[in-house]
Write an enzyme that holds these catalytic residues in place. Structure first.
Site, PDB file in Angstrom:
ATOM      1  N   GLU A 138       5.858  64.747  38.302  1.00 51.91           N
ATOM      2  CA  GLU A 138       4.534  64.161  38.030  1.00 51.91           C
ATOM      3  C   GLU A 138       3.722  65.048  37.095  1.00 51.91           C
ATOM      4  OE1 GLU A 138       4.503  61.223  38.738  1.00 51.91           O
ATOM      5  OE2 GLU A 138       6.057  61.210  40.291  1.00 51.91           O
ATOM      6  N   GLU A 176      -0.090  51.757  37.759  1.00 46.55           N
ATOM      7  CA  GLU A 176       1.109  51.529  36.969  1.00 46.55           C
ATOM      8  C   GLU A 176       2.000  50.510  37.689  1.00 46.55           C
ATOM      9  OE1 GLU A 176       4.419  53.947  34.315  1.00 46.55           O
ATOM     10  OE2 GLU A 176       3.782  54.810  36.185  1.00 46.55           O
ATOM     11  N   MET A 214       2.670  59.143  41.907  1.00 44.87           N
ATOM     12  CA  MET A 214       2.141  58.558  40.670  1.00 44.87           C
ATOM     13  C   MET A 214       1.310  59.593  39.935  1.00 44.87           C
ATOM     14  SD  MET A 214       1.845  56.010  38.627  1.00 44.87           S
ATOM     15  CE  MET A 214       0.931  56.202  37.104  1.00 44.87           C
ATOM     16  N   ASN A 253      -1.237  59.810  37.880  1.00 50.06           N
ATOM     17  CA  ASN A 253      -2.605  59.633  37.370  1.00 50.06           C
ATOM     18  C   ASN A 253      -3.144  60.963  36.859  1.00 50.06           C
ATOM     19  OD1 ASN A 253      -2.576  56.995  38.770  1.00 50.06           O
ATOM     20  ND2 ASN A 253      -2.652  58.307  40.585  1.00 50.06           N
TER      21      ASN A 253
END
Ligand code: BES
Ligand code: ZN
Length: 890
Positions: free
Chosen positions: A312, A140, A277, A279
């Site tokens: 997250e 990203e 992040m 993911n």
């Protein structure tokens, strides 16, 4: 080739003549040469006959390309064109590709860079002291294209089937569980194949290869959760694991769509550009944002890890399962996750009072940035995808979270939740725009949500609600209120004057917050420029508070008579803590705007003398610190102000004490940290304060694990005081703590303190050290600690920036622009004179940094605002009579 509606919005997108359905991706990594070989087969739907395919690719060496129509023969490539500005590749084939299914085959090579973007490498030292390398991804926003040629737009979802070829001794993960593993003969490598992902966006794909330990647990729905740590540190994953498991269980119920993957891995990465992040199924973290040493960790660290994990994991739904169609709705991801991180943490840790903290954290950050002309609307037009990096900011995150919180208050918890569940069911595995979310809430509540919210998300800024008139008779308060755009500075044009918001305003008196009376805060929706509000009063001096609970992101201006009653409510604490904090932040910013004289602000601050709530003290700390920083330019006033500040801080600090107590709780520890920080600012040179700091410092020099004597909560201010009062010896000792640091947590404490050294030569050494020796992910921290240490430090940091811009650019090369933004803000953001603003502006005109343009403009606007604020302070609180009166001496 671009759809008409998107063209109208000015977006630069890939052509839609072919649509990827499934990527079959094999990556063979070489950790000696830092390269990887890619073999990619993309199953495509050709929608419109074409001889060219355009897709994203960056820093990849393309070796071989063919296209094979389903059931047909391969078509050879005859042309390959790179567009270096948009990072696209155009493949031209020998004959047109027929409409229907087909397979694109690309053989290529990429490199594991050290820029924390793409499929990059991290260096680290293992517990045996050996230098190691691992590789992982950060895609990203726009860096999947650095790992494989792809349609790198959030709206283009596909299935991914990943195969990794890795050195035999290492471990690897991807989003999905491993389904097959085999040894490659003769190469010393292993081939790992992973299950196909659900349909998802490219920016969420991830791979990690390295050496790890882990801890694991299972959710109620049977999802295996693991935290992977560097070898030997598995125990430090326990806290994050517990939060992750509990949060997943909570979200499964909250969203009513269970987490769809069979596993969730969370990995600590040694070099990481952001905090974390999301993911899908493979969340990656900066080490300090996931690892917790439970014996040493401070309340701040625990709270940080818990909120980062909850944030997250919220994205696993908001972002991953349902994704914004395009980057201009980034707030749907980040704003919502920022609301949810508080929602979840508040349920998991009720004693942390997250929503109380929200007022002075996220909401205040939002109001600060959004008071500038250089702000932007929550729904922000993004033409070139490259622009998105600059809107991962307090508007998308904090204003986004604030408007969600406001809506929660309007809808109530039941409808709020039902709307979300509807949204998830309707849009799972696909893409949305902001109005899809409003539609879901409208459907379940029957309320005109879209209409109300447009004023908050489509236009920038927020209102100042002025109580123009207050008539306090007959046991009632009749208030005439008006709204207009709160800009800290600058006159409004006619048109700007007429800007309006639909404001859900809760209000009430002491009776409405006293649960036993059964009176609840009332709600009135302001839609016009002016309106009237009627509030029943219980007593002759009853206070009236608008925006009770601080649910709407706005500022309220009261006439002196109401402000005085509120100040009394601060003193006797009948005003709730959230409102005490909110009132203070409002008044500080209204003073900055010139609506309230500084004398009135300081008088109000005095009403907080008996304050003991940690959040309210954090608000006080923000205000006192900001004023102190500004007054650096006005030493005479600063001295008086310093006395005043320490007369507030010292008694409070004395009450809380330096030593932890068994009944502190989480917030008690936070309060102690806030107060010792303030002591380090206003009382550091007093013998008893400095003596305490020195004593505790010496204790950890002898035994760095002695957290009983020097709790992690206030290690940084103690190091700072000792450095400020000390010389070379103290500096060397703190640097020794750095060298012996067992983990990044301890290193970061040194980064944040070291600039406090009083010696300008040493300050300069810190700056050089930051640039030369510190990892890219952290090097701006010491720069910040120098610039915030003193006026001299600020000048040194700015000179350093100007002199070393070429080196800084080389170091940051192709890394995320947020790192350069951080260096800019740390090096010059705290100036407060018009001359400096001009100098900085000229410097950046001559040395443009286009990808930090927004940050620079905002920084300049802030400096100029502060310069004028300082002028006003000089005239308003420059005379000694006022200070004497404030101190009760006359
Ligand atoms: N999606 C972001 C990470 C990100 C940020 C990617 C900027 C690309 C550009 C992630 O969900 C995130 O918001 N991380 C925050 C931490 C969070 C708790 C606020 C971060 O990295 O600071
Ligand atoms: Zn996020």
């Amino acid at each position: 080739m671009v759809a008409a509606s998107e063209k109208a919005k000015g977006r630069v997108l890939l052509p839609k003549n072919v649509v990827p359905l499934k990527y079959d991706l094999t990556l063979d990594v070489d950790l000696d040469k830092f390269i990887f070989d890619g073999n990619e087969k993309v199953e495509l739907q050709v929608v419109e006959e074409t001889a060219t395919i355009v897709l994203h690719s960056k820093e990849l060496l393309i070796k071989h390309v063919t296209f094979t129509p389903q059931g047909g023969k391969p078509i050879e490539l005859i042309g390959l064109a790179h567009n270096l500005r948009h990072h696209t590749l155009a493949f031209t084939f020998a004959s047109p590709l027929p409409v229907g299914l087909g397979e694109l085959h690309v053989v290529y090579q990429g490199s594991h860079n050290n820029q924390m973007a793409g499929f990059y490498r991290s260096g680290y030292t293992d517990i045996a002291g050996k230098s190691k390398v691992m590789v992982s991804t950060q895609f990203e926003s726009l860096d999947a294209r650095r790992a494989f040629p792809c349609w790198d737009e959030p709206g283009v979802k596909a299935v991914f089937e990943v195969t990794l070829v890795i050195p035999r001794a290492l471990t690897a993960f991807s989003n999905m569980p491993e389904v097959e593993s085999s040894e490659q003969s003769g190469t010393g490598k292993r081939v790992l194949r992973y299950a196909p992902t659900p349909k998802m966006s490219t920016y969420l794909l991830a791979f990690v290869v390295g050496e790890f330990d882990f801890v694991q647990d299972m959710t109620k729905h049977g999802v295996m959760v693991r935290v992977y740590t560097p070898p030997g540190k598995a125990e430090e994953g326990r806290f994050g694991l517990r939060v992750a498991k509990d949060t997943l269980d909570l979200y499964d119920d909250f969203f009513a769509v269970p987490y769809p993957l069979p596993k969730l891995d969370m990995v600590a990465i040694p070099e990481f550009a952001m905090g974390a992040m999301e993911n899908w199924g493979l969340v990656t973290y900066r080490e300090v944002d996931i690892l917790i040493n439970e014996h040493k960790a401070s309340s701040q660290q625990k709270q940080r890890v818990a909120t980062v994990v909850a944030h997250e994991l919220a994205h696993q739904w908001f972002g991953n399962l349902v994704t914004m169609q395009w980057w201009d709705d980034l707030w749907l991801n980040e704003g919502f996750a920022s609301w949810t991180e508080n929602y979840a943490t508040d349920i998991l840790f009720p004693d942390w009072l997250m929503w109380e903290q929200f007022t002075i954290d996220a909401q205040n950050a939002a109001l600060n940035l959004d008071s500038l002309r250089t702000s932007h609307p929550i729904q922000v037009p993004i033409a070139h995808a490259e622009e998105v990096e600059q809107v991962f900011d307090a508007i998308s995150y904090c204003k986004g979270a604030s408007v969600v919180r406001m809506l929660h208050a309007v809808l109530g918890p039941a409808d709020f939740k039902r709307g979300l569940q509807l949204y998830m069911q309707r849009h799972q595995y696909s893409n949305t725009e902001t109005f899809d979310l409003w539609n879901a809430w409208e459907k379940v509540s029957g309320k005109p949500i879209g209409q109300m919210m447009a004023s908050w998300t489509e236009q920038m800024g927020y209102p100042i609600v002025r109580v123009e008139q207050a008539d306090l008779t007959d046991g009632k308060a009749y208030l005439t209120v008006s709204q207009s755009w709160f800009l800290v500075e600058g006159a409004l044009s006619k048109e700007e004057e007429s800007k309006l918001w639909t404001v859900p305003l809760l209000y009430g008196t002491a009776a409405s917050v006293n649960g036993s009376t059964g009176v609840r805060p009332d709600l009135q929706i302001l839609t016009f420029k002016t309106d009237t509000i009627e509030v029943p009063l219980r007593g002759p001096n009853d206070w009236v508070k608008l925006n009770l609970g601080q649910h709407a992101p706005l500022r309220v201006l009261y006439p002196p008579v109401l402000l005085a009653r509120l100040a009394a409510g601060v003193r006797d604490k009948t005003l709730p803590a959230t409102d005490r904090a909110g009132l203070l932040m409002d008044c500080f910013n209204l003073t900055k705007k010139g609506e309230i004289p500084a004398t009135q602000l300081l008088t109000l601050i005095k009403a907080y003398e008996q304050e003991d709530n940690s959040t309210v003290w954090e608000a006080l700390a923000q205000v006192l610190t900001a004023l102190d920083k500004l007054l650096i330019q006005a030493p005479e006033i600063r001295k008086r102000f310093g006395h005043f500040a320490s007369s507030l801080v010292k008694p409070a600090a004395l009450k809380v004490g330096w030593d932890p107590r068994s009944d502190d709780g989480h917030l008690g520890k936070l309060l102690r940290a806030t107060l010792i920080n303030l002591l380090s600012l206003f009382c550091w040179s007093e013998p008893e304060v400095l003596g305490e700091a020195r004593r505790r410092f010496e204790a950890i020099l002898l035994n760095p694990l002695d957290v009983a004597t020097l709790p992690t909560e206030y290690k940084v201010p103690v190091l700072s005081m000792v450095l400020k009062a000390g010389h070379q010896y103290e500096f060397d000792q703190v640097m020794r703590l750095y060298r012996d640091a067992p983990s990044n947590v301890e290193k970061k404490q040194v980064y944040n303190a070291i600039g406090a050294t009083s010696d300008p030569k040493l300050k300069r050494r810190v700056l050089d050290w930051a640039l030369q020796d510190i990892k890219l992910q952290d090097f701006f921290y010491p720069i910040g600690s120098v610039s915030s240490s003193s006026h001299e430090g600020l000048e040194l940091a700015w000179d350093f920036f100007k002199l070393n811009l070429p080196q800084l650019k080389a170091k940051l090369a192709t890394a995320s622009s947020s790192l350069m933004d951080a260096v800019i803000v740390y090096s010059c953001g705290s100036f407060s004179t018009a001359e400096k603003a001009d100098e900085i502006e000229t410097f950046f005109r001559e040395n443009p940094l286009p990808s930090s343009q927004r940050k620079i403009a905002q920084t300049l606007e802030r400096i100029r605002i502060n310069a004028r604020f300082l002028d006003r302070l000089r005239s308003e609180i420059g005379n000694s009579a006022f200070w004497k009166k404030l101190a009760g001496e006359v």
